[in-house]
Write an enzyme that holds these catalytic residues in place. Structure first.
Site, PDB file in Angstrom:
ATOM      1  N   TYR A  43     -53.640  25.729 -23.568  1.00 25.44           N
ATOM      2  CA  TYR A  43     -52.727  26.385 -22.839  1.00 25.44           C
ATOM      3  C   TYR A  43     -52.235  25.385 -21.326  1.00 25.44           C
ATOM      4  CZ  TYR A  43     -54.542  30.919 -24.492  1.00 25.44           C
ATOM      5  OH  TYR A  43     -54.934  31.940 -25.310  1.00 25.44           O
TER       6      TYR A  43
HETATM    7  N1  LIG Z   1     -55.656  33.685 -30.308  1.00 24.30           N
HETATM    8  C1  LIG Z   1     -55.840  33.897 -28.915  1.00 24.30           C
HETATM    9  O1  LIG Z   1     -56.842  33.226 -28.694  1.00 24.30           O
HETATM   10  C2  LIG Z   1     -54.718  34.609 -28.148  1.00 24.30           C
HETATM   11  C3  LIG Z   1     -53.740  34.922 -28.561  1.00 24.30           C
HETATM   12  C4  LIG Z   1     -52.737  35.666 -27.641  1.00 24.30           C
HETATM   13  C5  LIG Z   1     -53.208  35.911 -26.345  1.00 24.30           C
HETATM   14  N2  LIG Z   1     -54.146  35.350 -25.884  1.00 24.30           N
HETATM   15  C6  LIG Z   1     -54.684  35.654 -24.546  1.00 24.30           C
HETATM   16  O2  LIG Z   1     -54.521  37.080 -24.109  1.00 24.30           O
HETATM   17  C7  LIG Z   1     -53.497  36.948 -22.943  1.00 24.30           C
HETATM   18  C8  LIG Z   1     -52.523  37.826 -22.816  1.00 24.30           C
HETATM   19  O3  LIG Z   1     -51.557  37.730 -23.658  1.00 24.30           O
HETATM   20  P1  LIG Z   1     -50.840  38.831 -24.385  1.00 24.30           P
HETATM   21  O4  LIG Z   1     -50.193  38.590 -25.587  1.00 24.30           O
HETATM   22  O5  LIG Z   1     -51.456  40.154 -24.409  1.00 24.30           O
HETATM   23  O6  LIG Z   1     -49.492  38.697 -23.244  1.00 24.30           O
HETATM   24  P2  LIG Z   1     -48.628  37.803 -22.870  1.00 24.30           P
HETATM   25  O7  LIG Z   1     -48.462  36.677 -23.839  1.00 24.30           O
HETATM   26  O8  LIG Z   1     -49.260  36.968 -21.659  1.00 24.30           O
HETATM   27  O9  LIG Z   1     -47.298  38.344 -22.564  1.00 24.30           O
HETATM   28  C9  LIG Z   1     -47.062  39.201 -21.598  1.00 24.30           C
HETATM   29  C10 LIG Z   1     -45.540  39.325 -21.558  1.00 24.30           C
HETATM   30  O10 LIG Z   1     -45.199  40.465 -20.793  1.00 24.30           O
HETATM   31  C11 LIG Z   1     -44.567  40.178 -19.507  1.00 24.30           C
HETATM   32  N3  LIG Z   1     -44.873  41.226 -18.718  1.00 24.30           N
HETATM   33  C12 LIG Z   1     -46.253  41.480 -18.141  1.00 24.30           C
HETATM   34  N4  LIG Z   1     -46.475  42.506 -17.556  1.00 24.30           N
HETATM   35  C13 LIG Z   1     -45.340  43.007 -17.417  1.00 24.30           C
HETATM   36  C14 LIG Z   1     -44.712  43.929 -16.844  1.00 24.30           C
HETATM   37  N5  LIG Z   1     -45.271  44.715 -15.939  1.00 24.30           N
HETATM   38  N6  LIG Z   1     -43.376  44.439 -16.946  1.00 24.30           N
HETATM   39  C15 LIG Z   1     -42.501  43.950 -17.724  1.00 24.30           C
HETATM   40  N7  LIG Z   1     -43.269  42.671 -18.325  1.00 24.30           N
HETATM   41  C16 LIG Z   1     -44.381  42.340 -18.117  1.00 24.30           C
HETATM   42  C17 LIG Z   1     -45.020  38.763 -19.277  1.00 24.30           C
HETATM   43  O11 LIG Z   1     -43.883  37.899 -18.346  1.00 24.30           O
HETATM   44  P3  LIG Z   1     -44.007  38.200 -17.012  1.00 24.30           P
HETATM   45  O12 LIG Z   1     -44.336  36.692 -16.569  1.00 24.30           O
HETATM   46  O13 LIG Z   1     -42.584  38.197 -16.585  1.00 24.30           O
HETATM   47  O14 LIG Z   1     -44.759  39.185 -16.474  1.00 24.30           O
HETATM   48  C18 LIG Z   1     -45.223  38.153 -20.494  1.00 24.30           C
HETATM   49  O15 LIG Z   1     -44.049  37.704 -20.960  1.00 24.30           O
HETATM   50  C19 LIG Z   1     -52.975  35.710 -22.981  1.00 24.30           C
HETATM   51  O16 LIG Z   1     -52.558  34.968 -21.778  1.00 24.30           O
HETATM   52  C20 LIG Z   1     -54.208  34.485 -23.632  1.00 24.30           C
HETATM   53  O17 LIG Z   1     -55.144  34.662 -22.470  1.00 24.30           O
HETATM   54  C21 LIG Z   1     -55.053  34.817 -26.851  1.00 24.30           C
END
Ligand SMILES: NC(=O)c1ccc[n+]([C@@H]2O[C@H](COP(=O)([O-])OP(=O)(O)OC[C@H]3O[C@@H](n4cnc5c(N)ncnc54)[C@H](OP(=O)(O)O)[C@@H]3O)[C@@H](O)[C@H]2O)c1
Length: 323
Positions: free
Chosen positions: A58
């Site tokens: 990341y």
């Molecule tokens: N294989 C792996 O190890 C793996 C894979 C995926 C994820 N992860 C982990 O999981 C974490 C979370 O990932 P995720 O896939 O759940 O989410 P994410 O990839 O962090 O995406 C969330 C998205 O939604 C938007 N967002 C967040 N809150 C919002 C709201 N209240 N209203 C509208 N848009 C919103 C964010 O943009 P804004 O910035 O505009 O809020 C972002 O684009 C990652 O950061 C990482 O730590 C790990």
């Protein structure tokens, strides 16, 4: 904030965890500055979030390190990751140890709380179990990390085959798993096993990109209707999940997505990623709200529990934006 115990680690963790990768990378992928990213971390900590999830790929470990410099070490749980598989190659153990050592340097800490192997495909599980884990456990004895974890590669492992083998193995204290309101098979496939073996769970993909914007849900429904997976009427609906938003129900699509996963038995920490202070506040509020009404959850189950692979998109290749 509400707190829970992260499986058999006995770590006391907030039910909302800040994801430092994903589409936002703390805002660094969306035009934000390092100072803004540090401010996001501090705001999360001020709201009682005590678990931060980052990863070497990341490229946010140094930002996390700077942000936690002023925080007593015991007040924050740091989870990070090393890749093992990249571009068709598998890294030798020395490279994973070098990644661990580099993470410690970047984070500016002596010991990582949860060190995870990142996005392990089913075909790579034997290698990480037999070759990488034994070497890492020696590094654990040296005090470099406290608990070993593993994360699945959700878009490539729709039936959670890797975790089905990993959870009973006794090696992994924490797993990171995908689950959301249109990707529900984790409920039967994974959580009974993590609960039985007291393996801690970090939940990813609650929102990702699909539940951040209504038009993405519409596009997904159109694709699914074309494949015969959902009724045509859903594809024609300009707000196909609008039924979740009502007095006594969710306040928005994103609110529904976080509340849906938060209360599932077996979910310890719901990760959310953002670079936006208002989103950070509303996401934490959502994660702390009560479950969605039973009738809405029943409806989601009957509509979508057969689906696989919806919304598990990987961010566009940007520096560090994996996976
Ligand atoms: N294989 C792996 O190890 C793996 C894979 C995926 C994820 N992860 C982990 O999981 C974490 C979370 O990932 P995720 O896939 O759940 O989410 P994410 O990839 O962090 O995406 C969330 C998205 O939604 C938007 N967002 C967040 N809150 C919002 C709201 N209240 N209203 C509208 N848009 C919103 C964010 O943009 P804004 O910035 O505009 O809020 C972002 O684009 C990652 O950061 C990482 O730590 C790990």
């Amino acid at each position: 904030m509400d707190y829970t115990t992260l499986g058999r680690t006995e770590l006391k963790v907030s039910v909302a965890g800040l994801g430092c990768g994903g589409f936002s990378r703390l805002g660094l992928n969306t035009g934000g500055t390092e100072a803004g990213a540090i401010a996001i971390i501090h705001a999360a900590l001020d709201h009682g979030v005590n678990l931060l999830d980052t990863a070497a790929p990341y490229d946010t470990e140094s930002v996390v390190g700077k942000a936690i410099k002023t925080v007593p070490r015991e007040q924050v749980v740091i989870a990070t990751k090393s890749s093992v598989f990249r571009g068709g190659e598998r890294h030798p153990p020395e490279r994973v140890i070098a990644s661990l050592d580099n993470s410690l340097r970047e984070l500016g800490i002596d010991c990582i709380d949860v060190f995870q192997l990142h996005a392990v495909p089913p075909s790579g599980y034997d290698y990480v179990r037999d070759v990488i884990a034994p070497v890492l456990l020696k590094e654990k004895e040296k005090g470099k990390f406290r608990f070993l974890g593993i994360t699945e590669t959700s878009p490539n492992d729709l039936e959670h085959r890797m975790l089905l083998r990993a959870v009973p193995d006794g090696l992994w204290d924490v797993v990171m798993v995908a689950f959301h309101l249109m990707s529900q098979n984790t409920r039967e496939a994974v959580f009974p096993a993590t609960l039985q073996h007291r393996v801690g769970t970090l939940l990813m993909f609650a929102v990702r990109s699909i539940f951040a914007r209504r038009e993405r849900v519409v596009a997904a429904m159109q694709e699914l209707a074309a494949q015969g997976e959902v009724p045509r009427s859903l594809a024609d609906d300009p707000d196909p999940l609008g039924f979740l938003v009502h007095p006594g129900g969710a306040t928005s699509l994103t609110d529904a997505a976080y509340r849906y996963v938060r209360h599932e038995p077996g979910v310890d920490v719901v990760l959310f990623g953002t670079g936006d202070q208002a989103h950070l506040r509303s996401n934490i509020e959502s994660i702390l709200r009560p479950p969605l009404p039973q009738a809405d959850r029943d409806r989601l189950k009957s509509m979508f529990s057969h689906l696989r692979g919806v919304g598990l998109v990987v961010p566009p290749r940007a520096r560090g934006a994996t996976p």
